[in-house]
Write an enzyme that holds these catalytic residues in place. Structure first.
Site, PDB file in Angstrom:
ATOM      1  N   GLU A 105       1.814  -0.900 125.243  1.00  0.00           N
ATOM      2  CA  GLU A 105       3.207  -1.171 124.920  1.00  0.00           C
ATOM      3  C   GLU A 105       4.058  -1.566 126.128  1.00  0.00           C
ATOM      4  O   GLU A 105       5.042  -2.281 125.979  1.00  0.00           O
ATOM      5  CB  GLU A 105       3.820   0.060 124.238  1.00  0.00           C
ATOM      6  N   SER A 404      -6.265  26.706  69.393  1.00  0.00           N
ATOM      7  CA  SER A 404      -6.808  28.061  69.260  1.00  0.00           C
ATOM      8  C   SER A 404      -6.727  28.895  70.525  1.00  0.00           C
ATOM      9  O   SER A 404      -6.986  30.097  70.481  1.00  0.00           O
ATOM     10  CB  SER A 404      -8.263  27.991  68.787  1.00  0.00           C
TER      11      SER A 404
END
Length: 718
Positions: A105, A404
């Site tokens: 950078e 159920s």
């Protein structure tokens, strides 16, 4: 060159010319202004009217930190926050990471005062030559300035904005040492995949702290600032490796690393962390926790760096995810019986847009919940098959008929109201008048009626008429109250159809309602958060789950005995007991009308777990769909894996006060030599409820004729 090509070239140049002029002007003015006009009026006015931020805030500047979620054993789960970031000091960041970023950078970072004038000249010439903005000249300090002050310094490519950024960078360099600037930068930089700063990025990509990364991994991180999405190693591994190797070569050519180190780094395979290691597991659970914490802490959750310790067990979570997905794919494969709906794989193949489907997906879905009955802690929670495709949480937000699986609550109310496991209940047909003049005439799953039978048999065979007739003896209010006591909060209308599971429930509540059975009659309120600590490690919230005795130990033990039969000889036999899971366990299958929902909720003494499978928009899953065949196998797969890792569950000790009697299984009465029944069984009773009548005397229990003012149309469930 042909005439047409020449003219086209001229037109293209003409179109580019305004931008070319702009690029050249920016570069030229920047050079003149920075190099020779610092004392001029333009430079003095560039930050007038408070247009530039004050760098004094950097004295105590701390970037926002995410809150972190941890499993019950302390393992990392995920991060919550606007920007996922974990701060580290420069001393904790290896030199190889620092070198990788500086070389990539801003290679003259340690030699300039915030502006790299050589880079400015080079970038300007390159931009003029290419006729477009091909290369920038931002230093690490300039990047830090716009990252820390995004409100003042936008990313807009204009002369004024660039000069403002430059002036702030020079001010930062004049006041702070390089180490401070680099530390802030490495903690602030966006590195894709929701990661900010090198520590979080290292955790999410490699599953380890930045302290432990090697050269290849450092270069992979340093490759990301240029284009975090394009070089995301998870989405584009080949592209990420290529860019990584470029960074490594750049470091070699700048004499930061040796030739040998470069060769080894470029040959190093891309080893990414698993979902668990990188914080991408249990997404439905994480989002559910986020919602709970948002209500409690608000903005502090996203910026305060809280540490949240949850009840989740990562091993159980991954086992639940695998078991559910495996079973649903088995259904979709059509190996059991023909399957006519779109599969998940077909849906993904056809979905070219990449957009999520929101709250409804067209393929078969499911949910899975596991709870520790002793504490109520959620140990695993799966809200769907693909969080990225559909964020709707079917475990906590879904509303489905339980079929159920609701029946045990009816039977528990019956046991608490003096009925027994041997009480005879009629399995005969029922016809109840409704308010609209029609009649409600539910059916058993097999459309047969088997006459009088014991409640125990009615439960393990999942006979609808037995559950309904037992419920009619109790009344809808007693059953609704029981459901509330057991933790069901969703609306339950006072109709007889609720006895066979017609009222919608949240799956997480349906599963948790079985906790009192597994826990000696004690309901441990479900919870998912153990404690919350602030960034200093101080406990700021510790929820206190409630425990309530909703059944006596004797009643709970008898219910467990009845529900064991479901597994050992009832509707879950083939998928659980016969499939090899022979630890002490109880449970109940569930299937709703037309096979639109299939369930199985089961438990051992130390774990309650439940599965729901169905479509978001209810429709028949397949012909003759049953919970015992379609849902229970996922439970068995999960539980089998669980108990390969942990000690076998203990059986429930029978309370000394529970009495026993020899019973004729045909009549449910005390056995005598004159009984005509086919078998003798030992039955269990809460003291005072033992039968006194002997089976030698013919006995027929009449059922009361009860009419309901209204009922819905739910018919069968299993």
């Amino acid at each position: 060159m042909p005439t047409s090509v020449k003219s086209k070239s001229k037109r293209s140049f003409g179109k580019r010319f305004p931008f070319l002029t702009k690029v050249a002007a920016i570069t030229a003015v920047a050079l003149v202004t920075i190099g020779a006009g610092i004392g001029g009026g333009t430079w003095l006015m560039i930050c007038s009217d408070n247009r530039c931020p004050s760098i004094d805030v950097l004295d105590e500047y701390t970037p926002t930190q995410t809150s972190k979620l941890f499993a019950a054993d302390g393992r990392f789960i995920a991060e919550l926050g606007m920007e996922r970031r974990t701060l580290v000091t420069l001393e904790e960041i290896p030199q190889v990471v620092q070198d990788a970023f500086v070389t990539t950078e801003d290679k003259r970072f340690y030699n300039h005062n915030g502006v790299d004038y050589l880079r400015v000249i080079g970038a300007g010439l390159r931009n003029i030559q290419s006729g477009r903005y091909a290369q920038g000249f931002s230093t690490i300090t300039m990047q830090l300035a716009r990252n820390v002050f995004p409100e003042k310094l936008s990313r807009e490519k204009t002369l004024i904005r660039k000069l403002q950024e430059t002036k702030v960078a020079l001010a930062i360099e004049a006041k702070y040492p390089k180490k401070k600037i680099l530390e802030l930068y490495l903690n602030q930089i966006a590195l894709g995949n929701g990661s900010y700063g090198v520590e979080t990025a290292s955790q999410r990509y490699f599953g380890k702290s930045v302290r432990d990364v090697n050269l290849a991994e450092a270069a992979t991180l340093a490759a990301l600032p240029k284009a975090p999405t394009r070089y995301n190693p998870r989405r584009y591994p080949d592209r990420a490796i290529q860019r990584r190797n470029t960074i490594v070569e750049l470091m070699r050519s700048n004499d930061v690393i040796s030739n040998e180190e470069a060769s080894l780094a470029k040959a190093y395979p891309l080893r990414l962390a698993s979902k668990v290691e990188s914080g991408e597991t249990a997404p439905y659970f994480v989002e559910w926790i986020r919602q709970l914490l948002d209500a409690q802490f608000g903005r502090q959750l996203y910026e305060g760096g809280l540490n949240v310790y949850t009840t989740l067990d990562l091993d159980l979570q991954t086992a639940a995810e695998r078991a559910l997905e495996r079973q649903i794919r088995s259904i979709e494969s059509g190996k059991q019986r023909p399957y006519s709906h779109i599969t998940y794989e077909q849906y993904i193949a056809r979905s070219a847009s990449g957009e999520t489907s929101g709250e409804s997906s067209p393929y078969l879905q499911g949910s899975f919940v596991a709870v520790d009955p002793r504490t109520g802690g959620i140990r695993a929670l799966v809200g769907g098959r693909d969080y990225h495709d559909s964020k709707f949480n079917r475990a906590t937000q879904g509303m489905r008929q339980p079929g159920s699986t609701f029946k045990p609550l009816v039977y528990a109310a019956a046991i608490q109201n003096g009925l027994t496991a041997s009480t005879l209940i009629d399995d005969g047909p029922i016809s109840i008048a409704q308010a609209d003049g029609s009649r409600w005439e539910p059916k058993n799953y097999d459309h047969k009626n088997l006459g009088m039978m014991t409640m125990r048999r009615g439960l393990y065979m999942s006979r609808n008429m037995v559950a309904i007739n037992a419920g009619l003896q109790l009344g809808t209010r007693a059953v609704i109250n029981q459901a509330r006591n057991f933790g069901i909060t969703t609306p339950i209308p006072p109709y007889p159809s609720i006895f066979i599971g017609s009222a919608d429930v949240h799956p997480v509540e349906m599963v948790a309602s079985y906790v009192p059975f597994a826990n000696g009659g004690v309901r441990s309120q479900t919870n998912a958060i153990l404690r919350v600590e602030n960034s200093k490690g101080q406990v700021i919230w510790r929820p206190q789950p409630r425990k309530t005795q909703v059944m006596s130990p004797e009643e709970a033990w008898i219910m467990v005995s009845m529900m064991k039969d479901v597994v050992q000889r009832g509707t879950a036999y083939n998928s659980v007991w016969n499939a090899g899971f022979k630890y002490p366990a109880g449970g109940k299958t569930g299937t709703t009308n037309d096979g639109t929902d299939v369930w199985f909720v089961g438990f051992t003494s130390d774990l309650v777990a439940g599965v729901w499978i169905g479509f978001d928009k209810p429709k028949t899953i397949m012909r003759n769909a049953q919970g015992g065949q379609l849902a229970a196998p996922a439970w068995t797969t999960f539980m089998t894996e669980v108990y390969l890792r942990k000690p076998a569950p203990s059986d429930w000790p029978r309370p000394e006060t529970v009495s026993t009697r020899l019973i004729d299984s045909f009549t449910g009465l005390l056995f005598t030599p004159s009984c005509a029944g086919p078998a003798i069984i030992t039955e269990f009773y809460v003291p005072g409820t033992e039968p006194t009548q002997e089976c030698g005397v013919f006995y027929q229990q009449g059922m009361p004729s009860i009419k309901s003012p209204n009922a819905d149309s739910t018919g069968q469930s299993q």
